[in-house]
Design a protein around this motif. Sequence first.
Motif, PDB file in Angstrom:
ATOM      1  N   LYS A   1       0.850  -1.176   0.000  1.00  0.00           N
ATOM      2  CA  LYS A   1       0.000   0.000   0.000  1.00  0.00           C
ATOM      3  C   LYS A   1       0.891   1.233   0.000  1.00  0.00           C
ATOM      4  CE  LYS A   1      -3.187   2.587   3.008  1.00  0.00           C
ATOM      5  NZ  LYS A   1      -3.854   2.601   4.322  1.00  0.00           N
TER       6      LYS A   1
ATOM      7  N   SER B   1       1.659   4.878   0.923  1.00  0.00           N
ATOM      8  CA  SER B   1       1.190   5.719   2.016  1.00  0.00           C
ATOM      9  C   SER B   1       2.039   6.982   2.096  1.00  0.00           C
ATOM     10  CB  SER B   1       1.275   4.962   3.345  1.00  0.00           C
ATOM     11  OG  SER B   1       2.632   4.840   3.736  1.00  0.00           O
TER      12      SER B   1
ATOM     13  N   GLN C   1      -2.265  -1.943  10.301  1.00  0.00           N
ATOM     14  CA  GLN C   1      -2.255  -1.595   8.879  1.00  0.00           C
ATOM     15  C   GLN C   1      -1.625  -2.738   8.078  1.00  0.00           C
ATOM     16  OE1 GLN C   1      -3.669   1.393   8.038  1.00  0.00           O
ATOM     17  NE2 GLN C   1      -4.031   1.727  10.216  1.00  0.00           N
TER      18      GLN C   1
ATOM     19  N   LEU D   1       0.011  -2.185   4.699  1.00  0.00           N
ATOM     20  CA  LEU D   1       1.167  -1.304   4.622  1.00  0.00           C
ATOM     21  C   LEU D   1       2.371  -2.067   5.171  1.00  0.00           C
ATOM     22  CD1 LEU D   1       1.209   2.479   5.572  1.00  0.00           C
ATOM     23  CD2 LEU D   1       3.231   1.022   5.629  1.00  0.00           C
TER      24      LEU D   1
ATOM     25  N   ASP E   1      -0.457  10.816  10.738  1.00  0.00           N
ATOM     26  CA  ASP E   1      -0.784   9.574  10.034  1.00  0.00           C
ATOM     27  C   ASP E   1      -0.402   8.358  10.877  1.00  0.00           C
ATOM     28  OD1 ASP E   1      -1.860   8.925   7.294  1.00  0.00           O
ATOM     29  OD2 ASP E   1      -0.105   7.618   7.293  1.00  0.00           O
TER      30      ASP E   1
END
Length: 207
Positions: A38, A40, A84, A87, A136
């Motif tokens: 992913k 990010s 996550q 990620l 984040d």
Amino acid sequence: MADMECPTVMNNLITFLSSLLQRVAESNDLNPRFHPQKISAFHGLTRPTISIQSYLERIFKYANCSPSCYVVAYVYLDRFTQQQPALSINSFNVHRLLITGVMIAAKFMDDLYYNNAYFAKVGGISTTEMNFLEVDFLFGLGFQLNVNPTTFHTYCSYLQREMLLLQPPLDHHLTSSSSSSSSSLPSITTKLLHYEDDHQQQEVAAV
């Protein structure tokens, strides 16, 4: 890890964490299908030229945060990857994840700490980006910042055990330990060991 103030212990801790994260990043770089990827805010356009170990040594030299922060930052990275799963830690994001994790750990653990602008300079990024990465990361953690004594001791015990085994080479120990102690390993390491086991089985099948 009561003796973390000892320079030798801290050097071993930095070396071990760097080696572990290097292996995780490389395995994810080479096998994106095994590890869902992913893009990010932590993902750089190119791989940083500085090694993970040199980067972590730079943080340790200039951030002046307590040794406990590095254990807590490791806990945060572990929680972040669990929260996550898409990620994965790789060569494009590991540096930003590290500087952000250490900075947040310093804010949570230490009475005195540097501000975001200072950490941005240490990490080689802009203050604006540092601010954004902090937010984040916090949301990625679900704001689960508290590390209770039991959790801290568990991670310390694991790190102490692994650091004592820096010789023979780390690669050999990580591979050989998967059959005996993987159930007690933090998930970053467990995922790596699972990948190595699966990869070895695929090689055997191919032969």
